[in-house]
Write a protein that holds these residues in place. Structure first.
Motif, short mmCIF file in Angstrom:
data_model
loop_
_atom_site.label_atom_id
_atom_site.label_comp_id
_atom_site.label_asym_id
_atom_site.label_seq_id
_atom_site.Cartn_x
_atom_site.Cartn_y
_atom_site.Cartn_z
N ARG A 1 0.85 -1.19 0.00
CA ARG A 1 0.00 0.00 0.00
C ARG A 1 0.89 1.24 0.00
O ARG A 1 2.06 1.19 0.40
CB ARG A 1 -0.94 0.02 1.20
N ALA A 2 0.33 2.35 -0.46
CA ALA A 2 1.08 3.60 -0.60
C ALA A 2 0.82 4.51 0.59
O ALA A 2 -0.28 4.51 1.16
CB ALA A 2 0.71 4.31 -1.90
N TYR A 3 1.83 5.28 0.95
CA TYR A 3 1.75 6.28 2.02
C TYR A 3 2.18 7.64 1.45
O TYR A 3 3.08 7.71 0.61
CB TYR A 3 2.65 5.93 3.20
N GLN A 4 1.56 8.69 1.94
CA GLN A 4 1.92 10.05 1.59
C GLN A 4 2.70 10.66 2.75
O GLN A 4 2.21 10.68 3.88
CB GLN A 4 0.68 10.89 1.27
N LEU A 5 3.91 11.13 2.45
CA LEU A 5 4.80 11.66 3.47
C LEU A 5 5.09 13.13 3.20
O LEU A 5 5.27 13.53 2.04
CB LEU A 5 6.11 10.87 3.51
N GLY A 6 5.15 13.91 4.26
CA GLY A 6 5.53 15.31 4.16
C GLY A 6 6.74 15.59 5.02
O GLY A 6 6.75 15.25 6.21
N ARG A 7 7.77 16.19 4.44
CA ARG A 7 8.99 16.52 5.17
C ARG A 7 9.06 18.02 5.38
O ARG A 7 8.91 18.80 4.43
CB ARG A 7 10.23 16.06 4.42
N ILE A 8 9.27 18.44 6.61
CA ILE A 8 9.47 19.85 6.92
C ILE A 8 10.96 20.09 7.13
O ILE A 8 11.73 19.15 7.36
CB ILE A 8 8.66 20.28 8.16
N GLU A 9 11.35 21.35 7.05
CA GLU A 9 12.77 21.68 7.21
C GLU A 9 13.26 21.25 8.58
O GLU A 9 12.63 21.52 9.60
CB GLU A 9 12.98 23.18 7.02
N GLY A 10 14.40 20.60 8.60
CA GLY A 10 14.90 19.97 9.80
C GLY A 10 14.82 18.47 9.73
O GLY A 10 15.22 17.77 10.65
N ASN A 11 14.27 17.96 8.61
CA ASN A 11 14.18 16.52 8.33
C ASN A 11 13.31 15.79 9.35
O ASN A 11 13.67 14.73 9.88
CB ASN A 11 15.57 15.89 8.26
N PHE A 12 12.15 16.37 9.65
CA PHE A 12 11.11 15.68 10.38
C PHE A 12 9.96 15.40 9.43
O PHE A 12 9.69 16.18 8.50
CB PHE A 12 10.62 16.50 11.58
N VAL A 13 9.27 14.28 9.65
CA VAL A 13 8.29 13.78 8.69
C VAL A 13 6.94 13.64 9.38
O VAL A 13 6.86 13.26 10.56
CB VAL A 13 8.72 12.41 8.12
N TYR A 14 5.89 13.99 8.66
CA TYR A 14 4.54 13.64 9.09
C TYR A 14 3.88 12.84 7.98
O TYR A 14 4.20 12.99 6.81
CB TYR A 14 3.72 14.88 9.46
N VAL A 15 2.96 11.96 8.35
CA VAL A 15 2.34 11.04 7.41
C VAL A 15 0.85 11.34 7.33
O VAL A 15 0.20 11.61 8.33
CB VAL A 15 2.59 9.57 7.84
N GLY A 16 0.33 11.31 6.11
CA GLY A 16 -1.09 11.53 5.90
C GLY A 16 -1.90 10.27 6.11
O GLY A 16 -1.37 9.15 6.11
N GLN A 17 -3.19 10.44 6.29
CA GLN A 17 -4.07 9.30 6.50
C GLN A 17 -4.25 8.52 5.21
O GLN A 17 -4.48 9.10 4.15
CB GLN A 17 -5.43 9.77 7.02
N CYS A 18 -4.15 7.21 5.30
CA CYS A 18 -4.33 6.35 4.14
C CYS A 18 -5.81 6.05 3.96
O CYS A 18 -6.40 5.28 4.71
CB CYS A 18 -3.55 5.04 4.32
N THR A 19 -6.41 6.69 2.99
CA THR A 19 -7.83 6.48 2.69
C THR A 19 -8.05 5.44 1.60
O THR A 19 -9.18 5.04 1.37
CB THR A 19 -8.47 7.81 2.26
N SER A 20 -7.00 5.02 0.93
CA SER A 20 -7.08 3.98 -0.09
C SER A 20 -5.74 3.28 -0.18
O SER A 20 -4.75 3.72 0.44
CB SER A 20 -7.47 4.57 -1.45
N LEU A 21 -5.69 2.19 -0.95
CA LEU A 21 -4.44 1.47 -1.12
C LEU A 21 -3.50 2.18 -2.07
O LEU A 21 -2.29 2.20 -1.88
CB LEU A 21 -4.72 0.05 -1.62
N HIS A 22 -4.04 2.78 -3.10
CA HIS A 22 -3.22 3.38 -4.14
C HIS A 22 -2.75 4.78 -3.77
O HIS A 22 -1.62 5.16 -4.06
CB HIS A 22 -3.99 3.41 -5.46
#
Length: 437
Positions: free
Chosen positions: A266-287
């Motif tokens: 399954r796929a995940y959406q990741l967001g990186r902010i300056e400083g190399n910390f990551v937050y992950v979005g909610q998986c509403t589907s597999l794709h």
């Protein structure tokens, strides 16, 4: 607490009390150091620092829990709760000035499920193996002799070996051999599927959980797989594929890159902010399509770090859509790095300075090594979990482990982010010793 209150008997206050302080500490340490349940138990018994972190000196009658209880506590936490905990570490880093949430890079990655390669021949063999587990219990409750439910695995595996040898040589007969393999498996499994309803009551005993799991896999995924393969091989119909008998939430990904093969997960959406910390979005589907996932990721950023915080965003071409461009403009984002794909589009072209686009393009490339760390250092590469819910939680908690490791590096002075002068550790070699002390 709402997750822990959802018990099977709906009476969470009855029974032995749960040391939440201890289990939550073990959960964080397990994600920080990427430990298995048994490794977490053994390390907690031997490491004094781990014991103190888990409340050894403040909890009455403290003891190190068993690895089964560690797994039980983690499984009781919902995937959304574990995602929220992972994102809170990025929020904490922003409050401590270790991260700058005004700059955001977004990319997606695939987490592979804990399954073997889903070749058709391998799945047919697995159906036969699962069916053979039910032969003895079915013979006890039915009037038929045990010979009526025989599954000849030796003969089936010989056909599979012959099929793979033909396929390796590119022989045209391999499809006919695959049909023979389906006939052989169906001939052995059909009597078991026909009388499997007799096992519904006998398998209700808790100690027969393994047979009950085999029964469910054969009745649901096994039957569907045999039906779809018959339509595909003999009728020429094409349907959605089944990739596993125990995992349902699995999708095939082909990014058509030389260094990447087919991935099943399954796929995940990741967001990186300056400083190399990551937050992950909610998986509403597999794709999780990129273009449709950009607005939820921006909304998640606003929820975590506040509105009108985002000043600069960078993505790849997969996230482009005219609606996404208008959305970012309405959010008053100063620097929008949303590259336009090389195809004919009716939307008006968005002009931006080449220097800004080049800077955002180079900055977005920095999220690739972060994804590499998530895949190799934690469980974003391939999950160790079996069920779909725990596999989803493993992807979320891998972000938690990475953020905890980053926070540890900043607290010890190993990494530095100077938000005032916009300098990182590489540009501050003269000041590193001062910060380190």
């Amino acid at each position: 607490m709402p997750d822990l209150k959802e018990t099977q008997r709906l009476r969470w206050w009855v029974g032995r009390s749960l040391k939440v302080r201890t289990h939550l500490g073990i959960y964080l340490l397990q994600k920080l150091f990427n430990l298995t349940d048994r490794e977490a138990e053994n390390t907690l018994r031997d490491n004094a620092a781990f014991r103190l972190f888990c409340g050894c000196s403040i909890i009455k009658n403290w003891h190190a829990p068993d690895h089964t209880k560690i797994e039980e506590f983690r499984s009781r936490l919902k995937p959304e709760t574990q995602r929220h905990i992972a994102n809170l570490i990025a929020v904490l880093a922003a409050k401590l000035k270790y991260a700058n949430p005004t700059k955001l890079d977004i990319d997606s990655t695939v987490q592979e499920a804990n399954i073997g390669y889903p070749a058709v021949a391998n799945l047919l063999v697995k159906i036969a193996v699962v069916a053979k587990r039910l032969v003895k219990p079915l013979a006890k409750v039915s009037r038929n002799n045990i010979d009526a439910y025989q599954v000849n695995l030796k003969k089936i595996k010989a056909v599979v070996l012959y099929y793979f040898n033909l396929k390796r040589r590119g022989d045209a007969l391999c499809k006919e051999v695959l049909k023979d393999l389906w006939r052989e498996v169906f001939k052995a499994v059909a009597p078991i599927l026909k009388d499997a309803y007799l096992l519904v009551k006998p398998l209700q005993k808790p100690k027969l959980w393994n047979l009950r799991r085999a029964f469910e896999q054969l009745q649901w995924q096994g039957y569907r797989l045999l039906d779809k393969l018959h339509q595909r091989l003999f009728e020429g119909k094409i349907h959605d594929n089944i990739y596993s008998l125990h995992a349902y939430d699995v999708h095939a990904f082909n990014k058509k890159k030389l260094n990447k093969k087919l991935e099943f997960g399954r796929a995940y959406q990741l967001g990186r902010i300056e400083g190399n910390f990551v937050y992950v979005g909610q998986c509403t589907s597999l794709h999780m399509p990129d273009a449709q996932s950009l607005p939820p990721m921006v909304m998640e950023h606003e929820y975590l770090f506040g509105k009108e915080t985002l000043e600069s965003i960078a993505t790849d071409k997969g996230y482009y859509a005219h609606s996404n461009q208008l959305l970012l403009e309405s959010k008053r984002v100063k620097e929008i790095g949303l590259p336009r794909p090389n195809r004919v589009l009716e939307a008006p072209y968005y002009y931006s300075e080449m220097g800004v686009m080049e800077k955002l393009h180079n900055r977005r490339a920095g999220i690739e090594p972060i994804i590499g760390h998530l895949k190799h250092g934690w469980q974003m590469g391939k999950s160790r979990m079996k069920s779909d819910a725990t596999t989803l939680s493993a992807g979320y908690s891998s972000v938690l482990g990475f953020n905890l490791r980053q926070l540890k590096r900043y607290l010890t002075g190993e990494a530095i982010l100077d938000l005032e002068n916009k300098n990182t550790k590489e540009d501050m070699q003269d000041r590193w010793l001062f910060y380190g002390t």
